[in-house]
Design an enzyme around this catalytic site. Structure first.
Site, PDB file in Angstrom:
ATOM      1  N   GLY A  13       0.386  -1.067   0.410  1.00 48.84           N
ATOM      2  CA  GLY A  13      -0.281  -0.013   0.015  1.00 48.84           C
ATOM      3  C   GLY A  13       0.556   1.394   0.181  1.00 48.84           C
ATOM      4  O   GLY A  13       0.700   2.143   0.793  1.00 48.84           O
ATOM      5  N   TYR A 154     -13.716  -2.688   9.314  1.00 50.34           N
ATOM      6  CA  TYR A 154     -12.873  -1.856   9.591  1.00 50.34           C
ATOM      7  C   TYR A 154     -11.952  -2.004  11.230  1.00 50.34           C
ATOM      8  O   TYR A 154     -10.807  -2.516  11.052  1.00 50.34           O
ATOM      9  CB  TYR A 154     -13.035  -0.669   9.350  1.00 50.34           C
ATOM     10  CG  TYR A 154     -11.175  -0.065   8.712  1.00 50.34           C
ATOM     11  CD1 TYR A 154     -10.730  -0.371   7.878  1.00 50.34           C
ATOM     12  CD2 TYR A 154     -10.573   0.838  10.279  1.00 50.34           C
ATOM     13  CE1 TYR A 154      -9.538   0.481   7.855  1.00 50.34           C
ATOM     14  CE2 TYR A 154      -9.307   1.608  10.096  1.00 50.34           C
ATOM     15  CZ  TYR A 154      -8.866   2.053   9.024  1.00 50.34           C
ATOM     16  OH  TYR A 154      -7.381   2.131   8.843  1.00 50.34           O
ATOM     17  N   LYS A 158      -8.844  -4.341  12.215  1.00 46.76           N
ATOM     18  CA  LYS A 158      -7.922  -3.822  12.863  1.00 46.76           C
ATOM     19  C   LYS A 158      -7.205  -3.981  14.069  1.00 46.76           C
ATOM     20  O   LYS A 158      -6.238  -4.343  14.333  1.00 46.76           O
ATOM     21  CB  LYS A 158      -7.797  -2.255  12.977  1.00 46.76           C
ATOM     22  CG  LYS A 158      -7.353  -1.823  11.119  1.00 46.76           C
ATOM     23  CD  LYS A 158      -5.968  -1.871  10.950  1.00 46.76           C
ATOM     24  CE  LYS A 158      -6.254  -0.568   9.319  1.00 46.76           C
ATOM     25  NZ  LYS A 158      -4.853  -0.742   8.373  1.00 46.76           N
TER      26      LYS A 158
END
Length: 253
Positions: A13, A154, A158
């Site tokens: 990324g 998300y 995480k």
């Protein structure tokens, strides 16, 4: 254990934002860097910035959630730069929505990039670290791991990365490999700018509002995260493993 003389880092990324800043920082610290992003053309900008500054880098396009693409990417890293001894799992996406509106596709997409992607990249890189007798794995979590409205996918991903990190530290420590997690708070980046646009809030107003909630009274910058990753990736962090550090301008519990 002493770091190998040839230092090769893989950053996923890394076309922009936190990943780009991290790749550039690791290059400045003397690593040859494989800049990985979904599209090689996007990763090329970061790789070019590194080489123009006198560093060594290559750009690679790969979907980190695809095992064949990951294996091919790491084979190319080994062929062109050498065996990777530093891995930064930074690739991530958001598909925010409240639970009752969230689709299975949005859930799977976020899990695929964050969790499956980190697993595949780590599995592909660890054998080179084991062979070298030295390695550094840094995973990017988030303060959202503590819970955040509209981010059930998300937040879960995480949080999962934190457990993933701690288990890597236990399994790989005997081989001279550490695994740690950096959990950013609010960072002024392309991702948070997209959030402001989605909410219809002017960017400057959005940043100022968030900064007021942070004890140090400013938004984070990608370089703040890159600095923490660089510490974990360094020789001096050899006795630090399985840790989660919140880089958020104030304490998180």
């Amino acid at each position: 254990m002493t770091a190998p003389s040839s230092r090769v880092a893989v950053v996923t990324g890394a076309a922009r934002g936190l990943g780009a800043a991290t790749a550039q920082r690791l290059a400045a610290d003397g690593h040859a860097v494989a800049v990985i992003d979904l599209e090689e053309s996007a990763a090329k900008g970061t790789a070019d910035a590194i080489t123009q500054a006198g560093g060594s880098a290559i750009a690679i396009g790969a979907d980190v959630s695809d095992s064949a693409a990951v294996d091919a990417a790491i084979e190319r890293v080994v062929a062109e730069l050498g065996g990777p001894t530093v891995l930064v799992n930074n690739a991530g996406i958001t598909r925010d929505n409240l639970l009752f509106k969230m689709t299975e596709t949005d859930w799977d997409a976020v899990m695929g990039v964050h969790l499956r992607g980190s697993f595949l990249m780590t599995r592909a890189c660890q054998k080179h670290m084991v062979a070298a007798g030295w390695g550094r794995i840094v995973n990017l979590s988030s303060t959202s791991a503590l819970g955040n409205r509209g981010q059930v996918n998300y937040s879960a991903a995480k949080a999962g990365l934190q457990g993933f990190t701690k288990t890597l530290a236990i399994e790989l420590g005997r081989f001279g490999i550490t695994a740690n997690c950096v959990a950013p708070g609010f960072i002024a980046s392309e991702m948070t700018k997209a959030t402001a646009e989605r909410l219809g809030v002017p960017w400057d107003e959005f940043v100022a509002g968030r900064a007021k909630e942070i004890p140090v009274q400013r938004a984070g910058a990608p370089e703040d995260i890159a600095n923490m990753v660089a510490f974990f990736a360094g020789e001096g962090a050899g006795f630090v493993s399985g840790q989660v550090i919140y880089v958020a301008g104030g304490p998180k519990t």
